[in-house]
Design a protein around this motif. Structure first.
Motif, PDB file in Angstrom:
ATOM      1  N   SER A   1       0.817  -1.208   0.000  1.00  0.00           N
ATOM      2  CA  SER A   1       0.000   0.000   0.000  1.00  0.00           C
ATOM      3  C   SER A   1       0.854   1.262   0.000  1.00  0.00           C
ATOM      4  O   SER A   1       0.354   2.354   0.246  1.00  0.00           O
ATOM      5  N   THR A   2       2.146   1.147  -0.253  1.00  0.00           N
ATOM      6  CA  THR A   2       3.051   2.289  -0.281  1.00  0.00           C
ATOM      7  C   THR A   2       3.492   2.565  -1.705  1.00  0.00           C
ATOM      8  O   THR A   2       3.882   1.651  -2.421  1.00  0.00           O
ATOM      9  N   SER A   3       3.428   3.828  -2.101  1.00  0.00           N
ATOM     10  CA  SER A   3       3.809   4.206  -3.459  1.00  0.00           C
ATOM     11  C   SER A   3       4.731   5.415  -3.422  1.00  0.00           C
ATOM     12  O   SER A   3       4.633   6.271  -2.543  1.00  0.00           O
ATOM     13  N   SER A   4       5.646   5.462  -4.399  1.00  0.00           N
ATOM     14  CA  SER A   4       6.452   6.654  -4.631  1.00  0.00           C
ATOM     15  C   SER A   4       5.862   7.347  -5.854  1.00  0.00           C
ATOM     16  O   SER A   4       5.765   6.739  -6.923  1.00  0.00           O
ATOM     17  N   VAL A   5       5.476   8.597  -5.675  1.00  0.00           N
ATOM     18  CA  VAL A   5       4.819   9.328  -6.763  1.00  0.00           C
ATOM     19  C   VAL A   5       5.656  10.554  -7.110  1.00  0.00           C
ATOM     20  O   VAL A   5       5.888  11.419  -6.256  1.00  0.00           O
ATOM     21  N   GLU A   6       6.135  10.599  -8.347  1.00  0.00           N
ATOM     22  CA  GLU A   6       6.879  11.762  -8.821  1.00  0.00           C
ATOM     23  C   GLU A   6       5.877  12.772  -9.369  1.00  0.00           C
ATOM     24  O   GLU A   6       5.020  12.429 -10.182  1.00  0.00           O
ATOM     25  N   ILE A   7       5.988  14.015  -8.906  1.00  0.00           N
ATOM     26  CA  ILE A   7       5.062  15.058  -9.335  1.00  0.00           C
ATOM     27  C   ILE A   7       5.831  16.291  -9.798  1.00  0.00           C
ATOM     28  O   ILE A   7       7.010  16.456  -9.499  1.00  0.00           O
TER      29      ILE A   7
END
Length: 207
Positions: free
Chosen positions: A172-178
């Motif tokens: 349930s953990t994500s790395s999101v590049e924004i």
């Protein structure tokens, strides 16, 4: 009697043969599955012309190419990212994949890129190219007298890339590049310094 013993011996040999075939088939299936999983083509940017350090990439300098990179794909700029928003920290040469380590945000750009760790399942609709709101709030483990009222860090963040954790504990953990407006960066840095957690909501801006 001899025939019975011979038949039993043949039965044992047959069972070993069957088990051996089964193990061989399982091994082949496993190898094929691994190869298929590691040979998924990824669109990445490749350099067409020499570009000096300190220069900004242009669309004429690069093109997209789908390659099977396996786990090393994280080292290169993927197709979802806009190469024209970066300045080079070192020269790039024709035929070279654009490495993330050679890039830095264009200081003249009004938007900056960063990576957030989201410790929750991403809401439906959050995907690459979408405009999202970034919210900051207290960690669930904090005492009630330390809780910070959730607030919007920015409502104009564009999702560039999503990497979801693997394994049961990190599913349930994500790395999101924004990419977000530069004038919202101070809010983000302040939230990070306070140890706040981030969440994303699909915004009402362009998608």
């Amino acid at each position: 009697m001899g025939r019975k013993m011979g038949g039993a011996r043949l039965a044992r040999i047959d069972m070993r043969f069957v088990v051996g075939i089964g193990l061989a088939v399982a091994s082949i299936v496993g190898v094929v599955s691994y190869v298929n999983a590691s040979t998924v083509a990824t669109p990445v940017w490749i350099v067409l012309h020499p570009v000096a350090s300190g220069q900004k990439l242009s669309r004429d300098d690069v093109r997209l190419m789908s390659l099977e990179l396996g786990s090393s794909r994280a080292n290169y700029l993927e197709g979802a990212a806009d190469p024209t928003t970066f300045v080079l920290k070192r020269p790039l040469f024709p035929g070279e994949l654009v490495p993330r380590s050679a890039l830095e945000a264009d200081p003249s750009d009004e938007r900056v890129g960063t990576v957030l760790t989201i410790s929750a399942v991403l809401p439906e609709g959050v995907s690459v190219g979408k405009t999202v709101e970034v919210w900051a709030s207290s960690q669930p483990s904090l005492r009630s007298d330390s809780v910070v009222v959730p607030f919007v860090v920015t409502d104009q963040a564009e999702v560039v890339r999503i990497t979801t954790g693997s394994g049961f504990a990190s599913s349930s953990t994500s790395s999101v590049e924004i990419r977000m407006p530069r004038d919202s960066l101070s809010n983000l840095l302040q939230a990070q310094s306070e140890g706040l957690q981030f969440s994303l909501i699909v915004g009402s801006g362009r998608s």
